[in-house]
Design an enzyme around this catalytic site. Sequence first.
Site, PDB file in Angstrom:
ATOM      1  N   CYS A 335       0.606  -0.901  -0.211  1.00  0.00           N
ATOM      2  CA  CYS A 335       0.004   0.028  -0.050  1.00  0.00           C
ATOM      3  C   CYS A 335       0.868   0.992  -0.339  1.00  0.00           C
ATOM      4  CB  CYS A 335      -1.351   0.302   0.995  1.00  0.00           C
ATOM      5  SG  CYS A 335      -2.694   0.891   0.533  1.00  0.00           S
ATOM      6  N   HIS A 428      -3.483  -5.645   0.915  1.00  0.00           N
ATOM      7  CA  HIS A 428      -3.357  -5.883   2.373  1.00  0.00           C
ATOM      8  C   HIS A 428      -4.252  -6.975   3.008  1.00  0.00           C
ATOM      9  CE1 HIS A 428      -2.544  -1.871   4.083  1.00  0.00           C
ATOM     10  NE2 HIS A 428      -3.401  -0.788   3.524  1.00  0.00           N
TER      11      HIS A 428
END
Length: 504
Positions: A335, A428
Amino acid sequence: MAGTTSDAGKSVVTAGICRWLVRQGVKVAPFKAQNMSLNSFVTREGAEIGRAQAMQAAAARVEPTALMNPVLLKPGSDRSSQVVLLGKPVGELSARGYHAGRQEQLLGTVTDCLQELRRTHDAVICEGAGSPAEINLRRTDIVNMGIARAARIPVVVVGDIDRGGVFASFFGTTALLSEEDQALVTGYLVNKFRGDVTLLEPGLEMLRGLTGRRTLGVLPFAHGLGIDEEDGLRVSLRGAVRESVVAPPHGADVLRVAVCAVPLMSNFTDVDALAAEPGVVVRFVDRAEELADADLVVLPGTRGTVRALAWLRERGLADAVARWAAEGRPVLGICGGFQMLGERIEDEVESKAGVVDGLGLLPVRVRFAAEKTLARPVGTALGEPVEGYEIHHGVAEVSGGDEAFISDDQGRSLDGCRAGSVWGTHWHGSLESDGFRRAFLRRVAADAGRAFVPAPDTRFGVLREEQLDRLGDLIEEHADTGALLRLIEEGVPEGLPFVPPGAP
């Protein structure tokens, strides 16, 4: 479940009660009106909630929803947070602005969410935040005594005895509440006790004499639970991800993972699945020299990508990671970490810094969009199925690389990329997919020159279920479950005494 302090154990106790109840055949749901956390999760309907509530939903064996955490605050600095309402971001507010009126306006929303959960479940276990005795914030409180008063919920106060001062904390917490709030405080629960409980019992009896309230359980200190934390800011930079002992390696070597503990670190739980692998040693680092013996460097997610990038440069970690990659050693960005590994970041949303150079280790350019991406995608990586979740404003434009990080079943790129030994993804949770995690670790071991072999039978989902069962066992074996059931079935008992002086 209120607490004498932040991190007293409210989250894990709530999860334990949920697991104990569902094993009794009770349809139960968790609820936290307002959560401040950088550790979040995306529900199946695309709503962002705290990971602690997602973990509690797993303990209750129900699907997490936005109802379980209607207000999520994601700090962007010491003074401001992004406000996520019913799973969607609605703006950025200073702490003063939030407590000056916005918070109080949300009480109706959170009570409606709680009412809906109560309508569809046999029981709802509510978690407070911080301490209910924060008298400076009581007027606008919607997560502690505010919601308890609005819905007339019996309150049990959890105290962490491992910190010390638990008797003073229980008494002081009660005595600082108004008479109307005290009428809802039904008892106490001691958490993280070490030693002979009979030595504690005289103090518990004296506490009952002083407050008129019983202690409903003494939970022993339990090592290695590995349950999702609310706030990555509290992670110790020294030592392992959790207290669990690293299992011996399946192969000849261990594999050492160094996670750069960037500012406003978010979803650091991404590396829990690595730490669960026998022979994988995970630690958080904040100095360049700590990368020296690592086999994999991880740049995790962050709520402040540009700020984290500056932090890496200030500490010499940016140069160290670049040298590392130039030597063909493995780097993984997740991310915000993925965004930092790219060539350029254009940010007029999060930091408003404009165009900022990235580390230049991946052929990626990132532009921050006003709308946040919230998704639960699935795909394939290294020939294995992968599930994950996305929480980001950054939109990545990949212009090269050796392969996509994750593809669809037709081989088309879905997310991220790899260039040499450097990997990056917005997803994630991808490392929780067992087959992919093993394949990735085999590649890392080969690039690092380690004779590390992933264990063939590590199943992260099973390990998490075992941990949740351990929490349920703690409640079942060490709490007064009869008293807890009476509170659930009968509500607040009458006649609880007032403990002076009470709040102004």
